[in-house]
Write an enzyme that holds these catalytic residues in place. Structure first.
Site, PDB file in Angstrom:
ATOM      1  N   ASP A 200       0.816  -1.222   0.000  1.00 58.77           N
ATOM      2  CA  ASP A 200       0.000   0.000   0.000  1.00 58.77           C
ATOM      3  C   ASP A 200       0.846   1.266   0.000  1.00 58.77           C
ATOM      4  O   ASP A 200       0.312   2.363  -0.010  1.00 58.77           O
ATOM      5  CB  ASP A 200      -0.922  -0.014   1.233  1.00 58.77           C
ATOM      6  N   SER A 222      -6.472   5.746   0.353  1.00 57.38           N
ATOM      7  CA  SER A 222      -6.804   4.518  -0.362  1.00 57.38           C
ATOM      8  C   SER A 222      -8.295   4.237  -0.225  1.00 57.38           C
ATOM      9  O   SER A 222      -8.860   4.336   0.868  1.00 57.38           O
ATOM     10  CB  SER A 222      -6.016   3.334   0.201  1.00 57.38           C
ATOM     11  N   GLN A 272      -5.170  -0.707  -7.119  1.00 59.63           N
ATOM     12  CA  GLN A 272      -5.746   0.151  -6.086  1.00 59.63           C
ATOM     13  C   GLN A 272      -6.336   1.399  -6.727  1.00 59.63           C
ATOM     14  O   GLN A 272      -5.752   1.969  -7.641  1.00 59.63           O
ATOM     15  CB  GLN A 272      -4.687   0.567  -5.066  1.00 59.63           C
TER      16      GLN A 272
END
Length: 279
Positions: A200, A222, A272
């Site tokens: 991430d 995110s 993502q």
């Protein structure tokens, strides 16, 4: 460093299919997305027969996590088949869901095999320390992230604006080498969870790589996170994060990344979408 990451991913059993994850030692105002994703994956793994291996996870970030309190992970057993098993995990704080994850597991089997070719890139030793680069560039929360990501060794290779050759078909790209900076155990689950934690850390930066903007002037968060695990690998050995952002619009940016080991094996794919709203 690595011990603190291992401790962070070692969940406490509360009841059948119910776990508690400890908070990270951080000065940031919200929980790092990679932490909650990795802890949720560990919770799901704890409820699956060890003959099955994780092959994908799909997840949504719902609310910012509170860094001062633990996170409760409640696992639902959706399916236990002969070839596949599926789990859904809800992460809660203060009685509210902050994150949902669905993970799929497969009993290993033989089948067709092909993969993309790894691009030619400089070695990790030729990269620039990612944290040092963030600190030098005045990135928001750089010092806090340096502490939170202390278990990671990340070497920046470049972006579309600086360091990578021009690619008119892909205007927003970023590449970096990453590894856990100390040796992990030989348990494959530890490597999947540690990789999930690290995965991430830079994707939203890739969505901004086609735009000459100061990250401090962009609100970033995110929104969702997906990983497909293709082949076994060690997260404590160098892996290339080859990131491309095919689209940014409406205050959101999408990025996906191919993950290669140093010897060219494609081991995972990550995707993502996140908020990239100009302040």
């Amino acid at each position: 460093m690595t011990d603190s990451l291992t401790d962070l991913l070692d969940l406490e059993d509360l009841d059948a299919d119910l776990f508690r994850g400890r908070p990270a030692d951080t000065s940031r105002p919200r929980v790092y997305g990679g932490q909650v994703a990795a802890q949720a994956l560990m919770a799901a793994v704890r409820t699956v027969d060890p003959d099955y291996v994780t092959h994908s996870l799909h997840s949504y970030f719902l609310l910012p996590g509170d860094t001062a309190v633990p996170i409760i992970y409640d696992v639902e057993r959706l399916r236990d088949g002969r070839s596949f098993a599926t789990r859904r995990v809800v992460a809660r704080q203060h009685g509210r869901p902050i994150y949902y994850l669905t993970a799929s597991f497969q009993r290993p089997e033989e089948g067709f095999d092909h993969q993309d070719v790894m691009p030619e890139v400089p070695s990790p030793e030729e990269g620039v320390d990612m944290i040092a680069l963030m600190v030098a560039g005045g990135a928001p929360e750089a010092d806090a992230l340096a502490k939170e990501w202390s278990a990671l060794d990340a070497r920046h290779l470049g972006t579309s604006l600086r360091g990578l050759p021009e690619d008119k078909a892909h205007p927003a790209r970023a590449r970096m080498w990453i590894r856990i900076n100390e040796r992990l155990s030989d348990d494959p689950v530890d490597h999947l969870a540690a990789f999930t934690f690290a995965s991430d850390m830079s994707l939203l930066g890739a969505t901004l790589s086609a735009h000459r903007t100061n990250p401090a002037k962009v609100q970033m968060a995110s929104l969702d996170h997906t990983i497909w695990f293709h082949r076994p690998f060690r997260a404590d050995e160098w892996w290339l994060y080859d990131q491309v952002s095919p689209s940014a619009q409406g205050g959101r940016g999408l990025a996906h990344a191919r993950v290669f080991t140093q010897d060219g094996l494609l081991v995972a794919t990550v995707a993502q979408e996140g908020l990239i709203r100009p302040r």
